[in-house]
Design an enzyme around this catalytic site. Structure first.
Site, short mmCIF file in Angstrom:
data_model
loop_
_atom_site.label_atom_id
_atom_site.label_comp_id
_atom_site.label_asym_id
_atom_site.label_seq_id
_atom_site.Cartn_x
_atom_site.Cartn_y
_atom_site.Cartn_z
N ASP A 67 0.83 -1.21 0.00
CA ASP A 67 0.00 0.00 0.00
C ASP A 67 0.86 1.25 0.00
OD1 ASP A 67 0.99 0.01 2.59
OD2 ASP A 67 -0.91 -0.48 3.53
N ASN A 136 -7.29 -0.75 14.29
CA ASN A 136 -8.73 -0.88 13.99
C ASN A 136 -9.00 -2.17 13.21
OD1 ASN A 136 -7.49 -0.29 11.63
ND2 ASN A 136 -8.77 1.47 11.08
N HIS A 138 -7.43 -3.09 10.52
CA HIS A 138 -7.20 -3.00 9.07
C HIS A 138 -6.00 -3.83 8.63
CE1 HIS A 138 -4.34 0.79 9.03
NE2 HIS A 138 -3.73 -0.29 9.43
N GLU A 143 -9.78 -0.70 5.26
CA GLU A 143 -10.29 -0.18 6.51
C GLU A 143 -11.58 -0.93 6.91
OE1 GLU A 143 -8.12 1.35 7.98
OE2 GLU A 143 -7.86 3.44 7.43
P1 PGA Z 1 2.64 -1.44 12.39
O1 PGA Z 1 1.42 -1.12 11.43
O2 PGA Z 1 3.29 -2.66 11.88
O3 PGA Z 1 3.52 -0.22 12.27
O4 PGA Z 1 2.07 -1.63 13.77
C1 PGA Z 1 0.41 -2.06 11.25
C2 PGA Z 1 -0.69 -1.50 10.38
O5 PGA Z 1 -1.22 -0.43 10.68
O6 PGA Z 1 -1.06 -2.16 9.41
#
Ligand code: PGA
Length: 244
Positions: A67, A136, A138, A143
Site C-alpha cells: 500500500d 482498527n 485493518h 479499513e
Molecule cells: P505497524 O502497522 O506494523 O507499524 O504496527 C500495522 C498496520 O497499521 O497495518
C-alpha cells in the site's frame, strides 16, 4: 488459519523471514506481497541476510508493496516505498522490473489500481502475502467496512489510521487517503502471514483469531484462509483464550 506463538519479536521475525527465503529458493519467481510498518521491519532485514548468506537466487522474485499513503513521494521517510527501498530494494539491488509499487502521486489513481491488479493477475496471483494489523483491524488500507472481495482501491482513511499513522513521520502529517492491494487478493493468496507483536496488539489479535468474522474488522477474514498464519509474540497473544 493457524496461530503460531513465539517468545519474542525476534523469533517471530526470524520465522517469517526463513519461510519467505525458503519459498524463494523453491520458486525463484515467487510473487511476494509485503506490508511496510514497524512490525515487518525486522523480517525484511532478516530476509536480506538469509537470502545473501544462503546464496539464494532472488533475481526473478516479483515484489509487490502492499500500500501507500496517497500524496506521498517515495522520498518521504514515512512512505511505504521508502521503507521498501531502504530495507529490501537497495540492499538486494532489486531491479525496477521486478518491483511493483503504487505511484501515490499519480493523478490517475484508478489506473494505478488497475496496473497493480493486472500485474498480480499476470503472475498468477500472490504466492506469499505478509501483512501487519492496524489498531482498527485493518490490513493495508483495507479499513473497517471494506468488502472482502475488493481488489486494489483507494480508501478514505479511518480516524484511527490517521492518528496511529503519525508514528511513521517526524512531524505531524495530514493523512487522508491510502491506496492499497485488496482483501480479495489476500483471500486469493496462496499463503498469508499476519504478524503482530507487543501488548498494544493483544486486543486486535484476540478479535482476529477468536472474534466473529466481519467486514467491520477486516483482519477477521484471516479465519477464512485455509493457508493463513497468524504469527504472534507472547504479548500480542496474551488475551487469547486458547493459549497453546
Ligand atoms: P505497524 O502497522 O506494523 O507499524 O504496527 C500495522 C498496520 O497499521 O497495518
Amino acid at each position: 488459519m493457524k496461530t503460531h506463538r513465539f517468545k519474542n519479536y525476534e523469533a517471530l521475525s526470524d520465522f517469517a523471514a526463513a519461510e519467505i527465503a525458503i519459498a524463494i529458493k523453491e520458486k525463484p519467481s515467487l510473487v511476494l506481497c509485503m506490508a511496510s510498518g514497524h512490525t515487518p521491519a525486522r523480517t525484511a532485514e532478516l530476509l536480506v541476510t538469509k537470502l545473501q548468506q544462503n546464496n539464494i537466487d532472488y533475481s526473478r522474485l516479483q515484489f509487490f508493496g502492499l500500500d501507500e499513503w496517497v500524496g506521498l513521494p517515495p522520498t518521504n521517510e514515512g512512505s511505504c516505498q521508502y521503507f521498501f527501498n531502504t530495507r529490501l530494494v537497495k540492499p538486494l539491488s532489486l531491479q525496477a522490473s521486478q518491483c511493483f509499487f503504487f505511484d501515490a502521486l499519480s493523478n490517475n489513481l484508478p489506473n494505478e489500481c488497475k496496473k497493480m491488479d493486472d500485474a498480480i493477475a499476470a503472475r498468477g496471483g500472490i504466492d506469499i502475502m505478509l501483512v501487519g494489523i492496524g489498531m482498527n483491524g485493518h490490513i493495508g488500507f483495507n479499513e473497517p467496512g471494506t468488502p472482502t472481495t475488493i481488489t486494489s482501491h483507494v480508501a478514505a482513511l479511518d480516524d484511527i489510521t490517521k492518528e496511529v499513522g503519525q508514528k511513521y513521520f517526524a512531524s505531524p502529517m495530514p493523512l487522508d487517503k491510502g491506496i492499497t492491494i485488496g482483501l480479495g487478493h489476500l483471500l486469493g493468496a496462496k499463503k498469508v502471514f499476519l504478524l503482530a507483536n507487543g501488548s498494544k496488539k493483544a486486543s486486535v489479535i484476540k478479535q482476529t483469531v477468536e472474534g466473529v468474522i466481519t467486514e467491520k474488522f477486516p483482519a477477521s477474514i484471516m479465519q477464512r484462509h485455509a493457508n493463513g498464519h497468524v504469527l504472534i509474540d507472547e504479548e500480542a497473544g496474551a488475551l487469547l483464550t486458547h493459549r497453546k
